[in-house]
Design a protein around this motif. Structure first.
Motif, PDB file in Angstrom:
ATOM      1  N   GLU A  60      -0.121  10.715   8.453  1.00 11.34           N
ATOM      2  CA  GLU A  60      -1.279  11.497   8.867  1.00 11.34           C
ATOM      3  C   GLU A  60      -0.825  12.931   9.114  1.00 11.34           C
ATOM      4  OE1 GLU A  60      -4.873   9.775  11.533  1.00 11.34           O
ATOM      5  OE2 GLU A  60      -2.927   8.950  11.944  1.00 11.34           O
ATOM      6  N   ASN A  90      -5.944  11.919   6.936  1.00 10.33           N
ATOM      7  CA  ASN A  90      -5.220  10.669   6.767  1.00 10.33           C
ATOM      8  C   ASN A  90      -5.437  10.248   5.330  1.00 10.33           C
ATOM      9  OD1 ASN A  90      -4.381   8.024   6.619  1.00 10.33           O
ATOM     10  ND2 ASN A  90      -4.909   7.625   8.749  1.00 10.33           N
ATOM     11  N   LYS A 108       0.832  -1.208   0.000  1.00 12.07           N
ATOM     12  CA  LYS A 108       0.000   0.000   0.000  1.00 12.07           C
ATOM     13  C   LYS A 108       0.861   1.250   0.000  1.00 12.07           C
ATOM     14  CE  LYS A 108      -3.668  -2.459   2.262  1.00 12.07           C
ATOM     15  NZ  LYS A 108      -5.053  -2.385   1.928  1.00 12.07           N
ATOM     16  N   ARG A 109       0.295   2.300  -0.551  1.00 18.08           N
ATOM     17  CA  ARG A 109       1.006   3.582  -0.511  1.00 18.08           C
ATOM     18  C   ARG A 109       1.083   4.059   0.941  1.00 18.08           C
ATOM     19  NH1 ARG A 109      -3.974   7.356  -2.683  1.00 18.08           N
ATOM     20  NH2 ARG A 109      -5.308   6.852  -0.921  1.00 18.08           N
ATOM     21  N   GLN A 110       2.064   4.858   1.196  1.00 19.88           N
ATOM     22  CA  GLN A 110       2.186   5.386   2.555  1.00 19.88           C
ATOM     23  C   GLN A 110       2.174   6.909   2.512  1.00 19.88           C
ATOM     24  OE1 GLN A 110       4.963   3.789   5.179  1.00 19.88           O
ATOM     25  NE2 GLN A 110       4.441   1.683   4.702  1.00 19.88           N
ATOM     26  N   GLU A 115      -4.016   8.187   3.419  1.00 27.58           N
ATOM     27  CA  GLU A 115      -3.927   6.777   3.038  1.00 27.58           C
ATOM     28  C   GLU A 115      -5.322   6.205   2.865  1.00 27.58           C
ATOM     29  OE1 GLU A 115      -1.714   4.868   6.072  1.00 27.58           O
ATOM     30  OE2 GLU A 115       0.163   5.810   5.501  1.00 27.58           O
TER      31      GLU A 115
END
Lengths: 863, 181
Positions: free
Chosen positions: A132, A142, A127-129, A144
């Motif tokens: 926050e 956030n 997953k992309r990061q 994500e």
């Protein structure tokens, strides 16, 4: 008529709508993610895909218009497979941190995945990061979790009009970010929070402190910040407000809120709240029991009434208290003590404006529906910025402009900057000249209706400003031409009147000109109201010359009617208004003052005068939720229940009566009506009121306006003007105007201190809200860049602001939209508030105050 | 009355039969347990006193305060209060179970995505006051140490097959990750 079949059901449509809306009408739910009622369709999430016969591919129901003969299927295997695939795509990047995410439980993505989603994903890329973002004091992002439905952006652009956020980046690194970077530089309406289907944009105020299923109680109430009266829902857990939310379809705000309503609720839990009654003993306030406090008040009031007569006692009602509270205070003053000395801070502009306009046109002239503004074809805004004083009304004006209407702003445009066709910015307080020119020209070009002869006669006597006058006012003749042409062309115009129109120059003439304009172009009028219940204060008879229901005290008939119903005597002579009470207290005619929910020292100009007057009183009773500056001077302080702790009703500026309901049931204070009722009983009143409902029952018996209007009717939203009762007709006609045949001189050199009415604050209440204070933490002096340059200050530096009343250092904030020669300061912060600097005079015709001593000296503070 | 019945009545045949059975039982093994001297071992999955699983890595509860147990609880006897910690993480301030209201359905155990709440095999907790049955987070963690400890994880996996094992994403797929606090 369009006929189509959805899932075998025949649907008939009156007007063309999308397939999604048609299905909704037929009771079929099509799953959506990017669709939100009221926003423009986007068709981005591909979850509302439906099968349409004779169309080869699946279609998005939210963008496809229903056509005659269409056959639509919404749940087939093919559609389910497509939805599952779409959700799998979304879950490539959406983190599965539901146990931590505050949205879990009301997350639309979660619900959809539970219904349609795949059990496992097949994408192994990781997953992309994106960290926050906690840069903002109120809103946490956030990204994500973001599914790029763009609901927040459409909300921000299309409905709110703040244009604060956008999608940045490309591909899977597209994120919604504010233009200002980390911290938002917007109106903080928080409407993006409402529309976010996942936990990507959330409020920090209640972060990690709740789960949606922990909500024990939902209370539908009315916002207590301004005169629009938005409906909101308090979500409670164990006597604490978790959060306030709006709901689509509920109330006149229909799912929208402003910063104060959404984030400002925590003032009720402030540590400054009074916890016990106090009596002043030798200059010090000492806690006492309720019984002692009541006995003290009753004993002192009796003494004063006996020695000095009832007219030595006065009462100040509050625009922040409910109708029931205000009615009870009025009842105590009039029917129990026997004086008409009752008034409120509605006197500062709202009450005189409404009274004056009603004198010309008749009762209820300002009772026009706020949601109707957006359907008008033109608006004239004068005397204040509706987007900060009454934000949800301001949104209606923005919507009007968006749908092609003309919006003309006289004065600094503020939040209407991008939503005004053009603004006419005369020199400070030269609005009178502009309005005179417009009215004179307008009546020349357009014939008047001949209905109101009084008004028309006065219009004929109006002095038309010459070229030179206009020049002095800083407005060109072409602008006047343009205004006249546009105003003439409007068919369903709206005129919005702000407080500035009355507080400067000549209130009666300004109001007369506005009324003349409204008459000439047949406009609906709105008077902006800073407090939630200014109109209610008036309707409940908290005026020295009016009985409940807006009946003048001069008429014996009305007095008799009440005497018959209640069995109590109504005093005949007009009472003292707010300013007269201050004067009377200063020269010793007034001995006792009962102040309910008002901080007179803070919210009135001429602080020294007010202070001396209050000091001279024999008895000052202050009933409030905080120990305000006025309360510190009091002989007895009674802690009241706040807005979220009591039942009652508010009447908003369009005269819609709405219920206020108690959320918190534990309070250190008592409801205002209850305190007043106890005192009234001690003074010989025999009637027992056991709930706010009892009070309202008496109101609907006494006030012909509210006759028969039960709480049930109000809850159902039936309480819109003119209710079931009868408005008063036939007393309009006679009115005076000051200076009809003259024009004011414009002082071009002075720097004028004006009152700043920021969106984030509302009087002194909002400074007890941690959330609002984190947005607007300290007093700032708003200055035009060229004025700032003139004295050599930059943003963030301090200047010494001085009038003959006060000389205080304050930080400067540059505001490009402000007129040159005007600086503005809010009336929010203790010590550095606008009212401290200025004085006032009272215009006899309207009874409105005019701010004086407002030309200031500015000096840069050397560090 | 027949002759046979009369005979039985006169010679107490039924009583003698009974006495014979009693006499025979005197020489067999007892079937009752001599509780409390002798305790019966709880079977796998016995639903006894509640406990919160202690995370051996952090020493604190494994619970993250998602509140699913409170949501599923049919008798509404679980109270969870969370707040934001200094690093913006979620902190469980209070986790309380009103044991006297519990119906021991163990839905909470099944709902927990992390295997953080468990019903231990411990069943002897009679007491004199209601307060003793109001379990706070500390008490619940203590219960884990006392009645489950290390063996608990094994017991847990064997019987409850906690959702947390399903909850991790498949090998190679995007990882579910928790912010390191």
């Amino acid at each position: 008529m369009i006929k189509l079949t959805i899932d075998g059901k025949e649907v008939e449509l009156e007007k063309p709508v999308t397939v999604l809306e048609a299905a909704k009408k037929a009771g079929i739910r099509i799953p959506t993610l990017c669709y939100f009622e009221g926003l423009s369709p986007f068709g981005g999430c591909r979850l509302c895909l439906v099968e349409v016969e004779k169309l080869p591919k699946l279609q998005t129901a939210c963008t496809l218009m229903a056509a005659d003969g269409m056959v639509v299927r919404t749940e087939t295997e093919q559609i389910k497979a497509a939805r599952r695939a779409m959700l799998e795509f979304l879950l490539i990047n959406h983190p599965l941190d539901c146990p931590y995410c505050d949205k879990a439980g009301e997350c639309e993505l979660q619900d959809l995945v539970a219904k349609y989603g795949p059990e496992a994903g097949r994408f192994a890329e990781g997953k992309r990061q994106h960290p926050e973002n906690f840069d903002d004091p109120i809103i946490v992002r956030n990204m994500e979790r973001c599914v790029l439905c763009t609901r927040c952006i459409r909300m921000c652009n299309d409905l709110q009009g703040a244009y604060a956020i956008t999608v940045t980046g490309r591909g899977s690194h597209s994120f919604v970010e504010p233009f200002s970077g980390g911290k938002y530089n917007c109106e903080y309406c928080g409407n993006c929070l409402t529309v976010c289907p996942v936990g990507a944009i959330m409020s920090r105020l209640h972060r990690h402190s709740y789960r949606p299923w922990f909500v024990e109680k939902e209370v539908e109430t009315t916002c207590g910040y301004c005169g629009v009266g938005c409906s909101l829902i308090l979500q409670m857990r164990e006597e604490r407000i978790i959060r306030t939310i709006p709901r689509v379809g509920l109330g006149l705000n229909n799912g929208l809120l402003c910063v104060r309503g959404r984030f400002g609720y925590d003032f009720v839990e402030s540590r400054d709240r009074l916890s016990t009654p106090m009596i002043n003993v030798n200059g010090e306030l000492r806690p006492v029991s309720w019984q002692e406090a009541y006995e003290f008040v009753i004993r002192r009031l009796k003494e004063i009434k006996e020695t000095h007569g009832p007219t030595a006692i006065g009462g100040i009602a509050s625009g922040r208290c409910t109708n029931e509270d205000n009615y009870m205070l009025q009842r105590l003053m009039r029917f129990v003590i026997g004086t008409n000395n009752i008034d409120s801070t509605a006197r500062l502009y709202y009450a005189p404006a409404v009274a004056y306009l009603e004198q010309i046109f008749g009762q209820g002239i300002t009772a026009n529906l706020i949601p109707g503004i957006a359907n008008s074809d033109g608006a004239l805004v004068i005397g204040g910025d509706p987007t900060t004083i009454n934000p949800i009304l301001g949104l209606q004006i923005r919507a009007l402009w968006r749908s092609g209407g003309k919006v003309i702003v006289v004065g600094a445009p503020g939040g209407l900057k991008r939503f005004a066709s053009y603004e006419v910015v005369p020199r400070p307080f030269a609005e009178e000249i502009v309005l005179s020119a417009v009215v004179s020209r307008l009546v020349k070009e357009k014939e008047l209706k001949g209905e109101l002869t009084h008004l028309e006669e006065k219009i004929k006597g109006l002095k038309e400003p010459a070229e030179g006058d206009l020049q002095a006012a800083g407005v060109s003749a072409e602008t006047i031409d343009r205004m006249v042409t546009d105003l003439k062309a409007m068919e369903t115009p709206v005129i919005v009147i702000g407080p500035e129109l009355l507080q400067h120059g000549r209130p009666s003439k300004n109001l007369f000109l506005t009324a003349a304009l409204a008459y000439a172009i047949n406009a609906r009028m709105f008077v902006l109201s800073e407090r939630p219940n200014y109109q209610g204060v008036i309707d409940m008879g908290c005026l020295p010359d009016m009985l409940p229901g807006g009946r003048p005290i001069d008429f014996e008939m009305f007095r008799h009617k009440i005497e018959e119903t209640l069995g109590k005597e109504v005093p005949q002579n007009k009472g003292l208004n707010l300013f007269e009470m201050i004067d009377a207290a200063a020269d010793g005619r007034l001995k006792a003052l009962y102040v309910m929910g008002e901080d007179l020292l803070f919210s009135l100009p001429g602080r020294e005068k007010t202070r001396k007057a209050l000091e001279g009183l024999d008895l000052l009773i202050v009933q409030d939720i905080y120990l305000t500056e006025t309360a510190k001077m009091a002989d007895v302080v009674l802690p009241a229940a706040s807005w979220s702790e009591k039942d009652g009703t508010f009447t908003n500026l369009e005269r819609r009566i709405q219920r206020v309901r108690a959320g918190r049931t534990i309070s250190s204070g008592r409801p205002d009506w209850q305190i007043v009722s106890e005192i009234a009983r001690g003074l010989g009143d025999d009637k027992v009121f056991s709930s706010a409902h009892d009070v309202w029952e008496e109101v609907i018996h006494i006030s012909p306006l509210h006759a028969g209007l039960s709480y049930e009717d109000i809850s159902e939203g039936k309480a819109i003007w003119p209710y079931h009762g009868e408005p008063l007709r036939g007393v309009e006609g006679e009115f005076d105007v000051e200076g009809l045949d003259s024009l004011p001189k414009v002082d071009t050199d002075a720097i004028i201190l004006n009152m700043h009415r920021p969106l984030y604050h509302s009087g002194s209440t909002s400074r007890r809200s941690k959330a609002l204070i984190s947005i607007f933490p300290e007093p700032v002096l708003m200055m035009n860049p060229s004025d700032a340059k003139g004295i050599g200050v930059e943003e963030g530096e301090k200047v010494r602001l001085a009038t003959s009343n006060a000389s205080i250092e304050v930080k400067v904030k540059i505001d490009r939209d402000l007129q040159q020669g005007v600086v503005s300061l809010s009336n929010t912060f203790e010590g550095v508030n606008f009212m401290r600097f200025v004085d006032y005079t009272v215009e006899p015709t309207t009874g409105s105050m005019v701010i004086t001593n407002n030309s200031v000296k500015l000096e840069k503070v050397k560090e | 009355m027949t002759v046979q019945e009369l005979f039985k009545k006169i010679f107490f045949v039924e009583i003698l039969k009974g006495m014979a059975l009693t006499l025979s039982r005197l020489f067999t093994k007892p079937v009752t347990r001599r509780y409390p001297k002798e305790k019966r071992p709880a079977q796998l999955g016995f639903r006894g006193l509640h406990a919160l699983v202690r995370n051996p890595a952090t020493g604190d509860a494994k619970c993250v305060g998602c509140g699913l147990c409170a949501a599923i609880c049919p008798s509404r006897c679980i109270y969870i209060y969370t707040s934001e910690g200094p690093d913006h993480q979620k902190v469980v301030d209070r986790y309380e179970i009103e044991v006297l209201r519990c119906v021991y359905c163990a839905f909470c155990v099944e709902a927990c995505p992390f295997g953080a709440v468990v019903l231990t095999p411990h069943y002897e907790y009679a007491d004199y006051s209601r307060e003793d049955f109001y379990m706070t987070k500390e008490k619940l963690l203590e219960n884990w140490d006392k009645y489950m400890g290390e063996k608990g994880f094994e017991y847990f996996d064997k019987f409850w097959n906690p959702k947390s094992t399903h909850f991790t994403t498949p090998e190679g797929q995007a990882i579910w990750r928790r912010k390191s606090g």
